[in-house]
Design a protein around this motif. Structure first.
Motif, mmCIF file in Angstrom:
data_model
loop_
_atom_site.group_PDB
_atom_site.id
_atom_site.type_symbol
_atom_site.label_atom_id
_atom_site.label_comp_id
_atom_site.label_asym_id
_atom_site.label_seq_id
_atom_site.Cartn_x
_atom_site.Cartn_y
_atom_site.Cartn_z
ATOM 1 N N ARG A 282 2.000 16.930 -8.741
ATOM 2 C CA ARG A 282 1.400 16.849 -10.084
ATOM 3 C C ARG A 282 1.556 15.448 -10.668
ATOM 4 N N LEU A 283 2.691 14.810 -10.444
ATOM 5 C CA LEU A 283 2.868 13.436 -10.927
ATOM 6 C C LEU A 283 1.944 12.479 -10.186
ATOM 7 N N ARG A 284 1.670 12.765 -8.928
ATOM 8 C CA ARG A 284 0.696 11.974 -8.180
ATOM 9 C C ARG A 284 -0.699 12.135 -8.777
ATOM 10 N N GLU A 285 -1.042 13.351 -9.158
ATOM 11 C CA GLU A 285 -2.356 13.588 -9.768
ATOM 12 C C GLU A 285 -2.515 12.802 -11.065
ATOM 13 N N LYS A 286 -1.401 12.626 -11.773
ATOM 14 C CA LYS A 286 -1.425 11.842 -13.018
ATOM 15 C C LYS A 286 -1.339 10.346 -12.745
ATOM 16 N N LEU B 203 2.822 8.410 -9.500
ATOM 17 C CA LEU B 203 3.520 8.216 -8.232
ATOM 18 C C LEU B 203 2.510 8.069 -7.106
ATOM 19 N N LEU B 204 2.931 7.378 -6.055
ATOM 20 C CA LEU B 204 2.220 7.441 -4.779
ATOM 21 C C LEU B 204 3.238 7.928 -3.751
ATOM 22 N N ALA C 249 6.528 4.194 -7.468
ATOM 23 C CA ALA C 249 6.648 4.726 -8.828
ATOM 24 C C ALA C 249 6.277 3.544 -9.709
ATOM 25 N N PRO C 250 4.987 3.260 -9.806
ATOM 26 C CA PRO C 250 4.536 2.012 -10.426
ATOM 27 C C PRO C 250 5.215 1.761 -11.783
ATOM 28 N N PRO C 251 5.705 0.547 -11.982
ATOM 29 C CA PRO C 251 5.521 -0.670 -11.196
ATOM 30 C C PRO C 251 6.514 -0.840 -10.047
#
Lengths: 146, 77
Positions: free
Chosen positions: A44-48, A51-52, A63-65
């Motif tokens: 879900r955090l990837r969808e937002k 995260l990659l 976890a940009p940056p």
């Protein structure tokens, strides 16, 4: 606080404190989650686009940056070394930490080292330049390349 | 996304790599991008900017070329 927010904070706090992203086992322990639950949260955090993930769906590549792997774009702050995903994210780490830092990178063509002091309110005067090859509409098509 | 010491060196790199030279961004512009994008990333309510906000961030520092538009389809593959 909802689970996804707790997970996001756990990831970013851990990374800011230690200079490296948390391993899946650390996150499961910290959040008291089983692997399948963690996998769902991370997806879900990837969808937002926060995260990659690596192909295993559990290991944080970005976890940009912040970068989960060593890169040529480093930030030193309060004795901690951080890796950034790209030139922009190097200044992004400084902005996220909100404390004096130093960016260490290089000119991609000449190899000349870049040492840039960054205060809380921004970098010292510099005539270095930033170049982005990939248009904004395609950044997430291949974020590692971007 | 890379640093270059000068416009000439950025152009040399693009020619050698066979990629288009894109608009170059100054460090003060990059700092504004960094603060607006990542300045609250460690806070509970942080999130990635939405596309309309992204347009606003870039336009606010003079980067209004379609290259910087996350919804522009002129660069679609």
């Amino acid at each position: 606080m909802e689970l996804d927010t707790r997970a996001k904070l756990a990831i970013y706090t851990h990374t800011a404190e230690r200079g490296r992203v948390p391993a899946p086992a650390e996150l499961m322990r910290r959040l008291d989650l089983a692997e399948a639950e963690l996998r769902g949260v991370l997806a879900r955090l990837r969808e937002k686009r926060l995260l990659l993930l690596e192909a295993d769906g559990l290991t944080i590549r970005m976890a940009p940056p912040f970068s989960g792997v060593p890169t040529q774009h480093r930030v030193l702050s309060e004795g901690i070394e951080y890796f950034a995903n790209c030139a922009w994210d190097a200044l992004g780490v400084c902005a996220a930490l909100r404390r004096p830092s130093e960016v260490r990178s290089r000119c991609e063509q000449s190899g000349e080292p870049l040492r840039l002091a960054v205060a809380r309110d921004g970098p010292e005067p510099s005539d270095w330049l930033f170049h982005c090859e990939v248009p904004a509409s395609r950044w997430w098509n291949d974020l590692v390349y971007t | 996304m890379l640093f270059f010491r000068s416009e000439e060196l950025a152009s040399e790199w693009c020619r050698a790599k066979g990629v288009p030279r894109r608009p170059l961004v100054r460090m003060d512009q990059l700092w504004t991008m960094s603060v607006t994008w990542y300045g609250t990333r460690l806070d509970p309510d942080s999130r990635r900017p939405a596309p309309a906000e992204i347009r606003g961030i870039f336009a606010g520092i003079g980067l209004d070329d379609p290259f910087w538009d996350p919804l522009d389809d002129s660069f679609a593959t």
